[in-house]
Design a protein around this motif. Structure first.
Motif, PDB file in Angstrom:
ATOM      1  N   MET A   1     -15.057  26.196  67.051  1.00 46.13           N
ATOM      2  CA  MET A   1     -14.976  27.660  66.851  1.00 46.13           C
ATOM      3  C   MET A   1     -15.089  28.360  68.194  1.00 46.13           C
ATOM      4  N   ALA A   2     -14.108  29.200  68.471  1.00 42.13           N
ATOM      5  CA  ALA A   2     -14.080  29.895  69.763  1.00 42.13           C
ATOM      6  C   ALA A   2     -15.205  30.933  69.836  1.00 42.13           C
ATOM      7  N   GLU A   3     -15.641  31.163  71.057  1.00 41.28           N
ATOM      8  CA  GLU A   3     -16.695  32.153  71.285  1.00 41.28           C
ATOM      9  C   GLU A   3     -16.238  33.548  70.844  1.00 41.28           C
ATOM     10  N   LEU A   4     -17.145  34.306  70.233  1.00 40.24           N
ATOM     11  CA  LEU A   4     -16.828  35.681  69.869  1.00 40.24           C
ATOM     12  C   LEU A   4     -17.439  36.637  70.879  1.00 40.24           C
ATOM     13  N   PHE A   5     -16.650  37.595  71.321  1.00 41.94           N
ATOM     14  CA  PHE A   5     -17.089  38.544  72.340  1.00 41.94           C
ATOM     15  C   PHE A   5     -17.513  39.855  71.676  1.00 41.94           C
ATOM     16  N   PRO A   6     -18.441  40.581  72.308  1.00 38.57           N
ATOM     17  CA  PRO A   6     -18.974  41.788  71.662  1.00 38.57           C
ATOM     18  C   PRO A   6     -17.946  42.924  71.508  1.00 38.57           C
ATOM     19  N   HIS A   7     -17.049  43.088  72.469  1.00 43.40           N
ATOM     20  CA  HIS A   7     -16.069  44.174  72.360  1.00 43.40           C
ATOM     21  C   HIS A   7     -14.857  43.693  71.582  1.00 43.40           C
ATOM     22  N   TYR A   8     -14.206  44.623  70.869  1.00 44.97           N
ATOM     23  CA  TYR A   8     -13.019  44.232  70.106  1.00 44.97           C
ATOM     24  C   TYR A   8     -11.875  43.877  71.058  1.00 44.97           C
ATOM     25  N   ILE A   9     -11.688  44.738  72.068  1.00 40.92           N
ATOM     26  CA  ILE A   9     -10.691  44.464  73.119  1.00 40.92           C
ATOM     27  C   ILE A   9     -11.407  44.605  74.458  1.00 40.92           C
ATOM     28  N   GLU A  10     -11.084  43.719  75.374  1.00 44.31           N
ATOM     29  CA  GLU A  10     -11.647  43.870  76.712  1.00 44.31           C
ATOM     30  C   GLU A  10     -10.670  43.327  77.752  1.00 44.31           C
ATOM     31  N   PHE A  11     -10.463  44.078  78.814  1.00 42.34           N
ATOM     32  CA  PHE A  11      -9.715  43.604  79.982  1.00 42.34           C
ATOM     33  C   PHE A  11     -10.740  43.288  81.063  1.00 42.34           C
ATOM     34  N   ARG A  12     -10.750  42.032  81.523  1.00 41.08           N
ATOM     35  CA  ARG A  12     -11.693  41.617  82.563  1.00 41.08           C
ATOM     36  C   ARG A  12     -10.938  41.246  83.816  1.00 41.08           C
ATOM     37  N   HIS A  13     -10.982  42.108  84.780  1.00 48.87           N
ATOM     38  CA  HIS A  13     -10.349  41.852  86.084  1.00 48.87           C
ATOM     39  C   HIS A  13      -8.903  41.381  85.933  1.00 48.87           C
ATOM     40  N   VAL A  14      -8.155  42.116  85.136  1.00 46.73           N
ATOM     41  CA  VAL A  14      -6.767  41.721  84.879  1.00 46.73           C
ATOM     42  C   VAL A  14      -5.855  42.158  86.031  1.00 46.73           C
ATOM     43  N   HIS A  15      -5.099  41.187  86.537  1.00 44.90           N
ATOM     44  CA  HIS A  15      -4.074  41.456  87.556  1.00 44.90           C
ATOM     45  C   HIS A  15      -2.727  41.062  86.987  1.00 44.90           C
ATOM     46  N   LYS A  16      -1.716  41.913  87.216  1.00 44.33           N
ATOM     47  CA  LYS A  16      -0.354  41.569  86.809  1.00 44.33           C
ATOM     48  C   LYS A  16       0.630  42.171  87.811  1.00 44.33           C
ATOM     49  N   THR A  17       1.412  41.295  88.423  1.00 41.33           N
ATOM     50  CA  THR A  17       2.416  41.737  89.389  1.00 41.33           C
ATOM     51  C   THR A  17       3.799  41.393  88.861  1.00 41.33           C
ATOM     52  N   PHE A  18       4.715  42.347  88.867  1.00 39.85           N
ATOM     53  CA  PHE A  18       6.130  42.053  88.642  1.00 39.85           C
ATOM     54  C   PHE A  18       6.796  42.072  90.015  1.00 39.85           C
ATOM     55  N   ASP A  19       7.715  43.011  90.252  1.00 37.12           N
ATOM     56  CA  ASP A  19       8.253  43.133  91.608  1.00 37.12           C
ATOM     57  C   ASP A  19       7.256  43.823  92.530  1.00 37.12           C
ATOM     58  N   ILE A  71      -8.016  35.666  74.320  1.00 42.33           N
ATOM     59  CA  ILE A  71      -6.653  35.242  73.951  1.00 42.33           C
ATOM     60  C   ILE A  71      -5.811  34.831  75.167  1.00 42.33           C
ATOM     61  N   THR A  72      -6.430  34.866  76.341  1.00 42.58           N
ATOM     62  CA  THR A  72      -5.658  34.656  77.572  1.00 42.58           C
ATOM     63  C   THR A  72      -4.801  33.387  77.504  1.00 42.58           C
ATOM     64  N   ASP A  73      -5.375  32.323  76.997  1.00 39.96           N
ATOM     65  CA  ASP A  73      -4.632  31.059  76.959  1.00 39.96           C
ATOM     66  C   ASP A  73      -4.165  30.691  75.554  1.00 39.96           C
ATOM     67  N   PHE A  74      -4.126  31.669  74.672  1.00 38.23           N
ATOM     68  CA  PHE A  74      -3.700  31.381  73.297  1.00 38.23           C
ATOM     69  C   PHE A  74      -2.225  30.966  73.256  1.00 38.23           C
ATOM     70  N   THR A  75      -1.914  30.047  72.371  1.00 35.13           N
ATOM     71  CA  THR A  75      -0.521  29.636  72.139  1.00 35.13           C
ATOM     72  C   THR A  75       0.159  30.685  71.245  1.00 35.13           C
ATOM     73  N   ASP A  76       1.473  30.570  71.102  1.00 37.09           N
ATOM     74  CA  ASP A  76       2.210  31.475  70.207  1.00 37.09           C
ATOM     75  C   ASP A  76       1.649  31.414  68.797  1.00 37.09           C
ATOM     76  N   LYS A  77       1.325  30.201  68.390  1.00 35.49           N
ATOM     77  CA  LYS A  77       0.806  30.018  67.031  1.00 35.49           C
ATOM     78  C   LYS A  77      -0.529  30.751  66.855  1.00 35.49           C
ATOM     79  N   GLU A  78      -1.397  30.599  67.860  1.00 36.55           N
ATOM     80  CA  GLU A  78      -2.691  31.299  67.794  1.00 36.55           C
ATOM     81  C   GLU A  78      -2.488  32.815  67.850  1.00 36.55           C
ATOM     82  N   MET A  79      -1.502  33.253  68.650  1.00 36.79           N
ATOM     83  CA  MET A  79      -1.247  34.691  68.761  1.00 36.79           C
ATOM     84  C   MET A  79      -0.742  35.270  67.442  1.00 36.79           C
ATOM     85  N   ARG A  80      -0.023  34.459  66.677  1.00 34.23           N
ATOM     86  CA  ARG A  80       0.460  34.968  65.376  1.00 34.23           C
ATOM     87  C   ARG A  80      -0.713  35.335  64.469  1.00 34.23           C
ATOM     88  N   GLN A  81      -1.793  34.578  64.547  1.00 32.04           N
ATOM     89  CA  GLN A  81      -3.000  34.914  63.783  1.00 32.04           C
ATOM     90  C   GLN A  81      -3.567  36.258  64.243  1.00 32.04           C
TER      91      GLN A  81
END
Ligand SMILES: Nc1ncnc2c1ncn2[C@@H]1O[C@H](COP(=O)(O)OP(=O)(O)O)[C@@H](O)[C@H]1O
Ligand SMILES: [Mg+2]
Length: 248
Positions: A1-19, A71-81
């Motif tokens: 069973m995966a760990e449950l986090f206190p916040h419903y949604i949380e961004f932790r030090h998220v970086h995303k670069t496109f161009d 959910i960072t490393d969730f598979t497509d199948k896990e994401m469907r849930q």
């Protein structure tokens, strides 16, 4: 069973670069039952943030928590849930033009394998009543004004009985009166269904009406994250400029 986090949604030090870097060390959280608005100029990464919540996009580094799970490393199948619990209302509404409004909602209901379909007419009518558009049940999406289409898209999303709804610019291209109605609708859903929601918008009126807290993005960074009531008191010139633009 995966760990449950206190916040419903949380961004932790998220970086995303496109161009170019779009999200730079992004941190914010949304509690269960809370409504958070994401605001900022065009191109700052508001929709990209929603894409991360839905798992359509993955961060380069950092963690994304959704539905209390990492959910960072969730598979497509896990994401469907996850996507059974967290649903997104797209700007174009994503309605089928060849189906009536009622059948559009029904088609979403029928995606649920656990639904008691004996009272499906009642459920459809109930959802249409909730968005105050029962009289459009037998019309086609092309017969509806943009604002009504958005409201129907919201009803369609609610048919899946989500815990959390993400809205991307719900009032864009909608006249002021209809915007006001949509704002009232979002507020009603929040209070009656205890939905957790994230509202991407540059409609400050909508933000003030529905949001508990607000994330202000500027040049890839979170320039403000806090209560809506304190946003106007910040002395950040970028925020002041954004708020002033709205006054003209
Ligand atoms: N899938 C993608 N591939 C490449 N670039 C993207 C992608 N999605 C978004 N971007 C870029 O990321 C930036 C932020 O986009 P977006 O989050 O859509 O802005 P907004 O805040 O207006 O919603 C834009 O420069 C956009 O071109
Ligand atoms: Mg966008």
């Amino acid at each position: 069973m995966a760990e449950l986090f206190p916040h419903y949604i949380e961004f932790r030090h998220v970086h995303k670069t496109f161009d170019r870097p779009v999200l730079v060390d992004t941190n914010f959280e949304v509690n269960a039952g809370e409504t958070v608005a994401i605001i900022g100029r065009s191109g700052v990464g508001k929709s990209v943030s929603l894409g991360h919540i839905m798992g359509f996009l993955k961060p380069d580094t950092g963690r994304v928590i959704v539905s209390h799970r990492d959910i960072t490393d969730f598979t497509d199948k896990e994401m469907r849930q996850i996507r059974r619990k967290v649903t997104m209302v797209f700007q174009n509404g994503a309605l089928f033009d060849s189906l009536t409004v009622g059948d559009n909602i029904l088609s979403s209901l029928e995606l649920r394998d656990d639904y008691d379909m004996s009272n499906k007419e009642d459920v459809v009518n109930g959802l249409l009543e909730m968005v105050d558009l029962l009289d459009t049940r037998d019309l086609y999406p092309t017969d509806l004004a943009v604002g009504h289409k958005r409201a129907i898209a919201i009803a369609r999303a609610l048919a899946a009985q989500p815990e959390c709804v993400l809205y991307d610019e719900p009032t864009t291209m909608v006249d002021p009166i209809m915007s006001d109605h949509l704002g009232d609708l979002l507020l009603r859903l929040k209070t009656h269904l205890q939905l957790t929601s994230v509202v991407v918008t540059h409609d400050l009126e909508l933000m003030r009406k529905v949001a508990d807290r607000v994330v202000f993005f500027h040049e890839g960074r979170v320039a403000y994250f806090g209560p809506v009531s304190e946003l106007e008191q910040t002395d950040n010139p970028n925020i002041q400029e954004f708020l002033a633009m709205d006054r003209v």
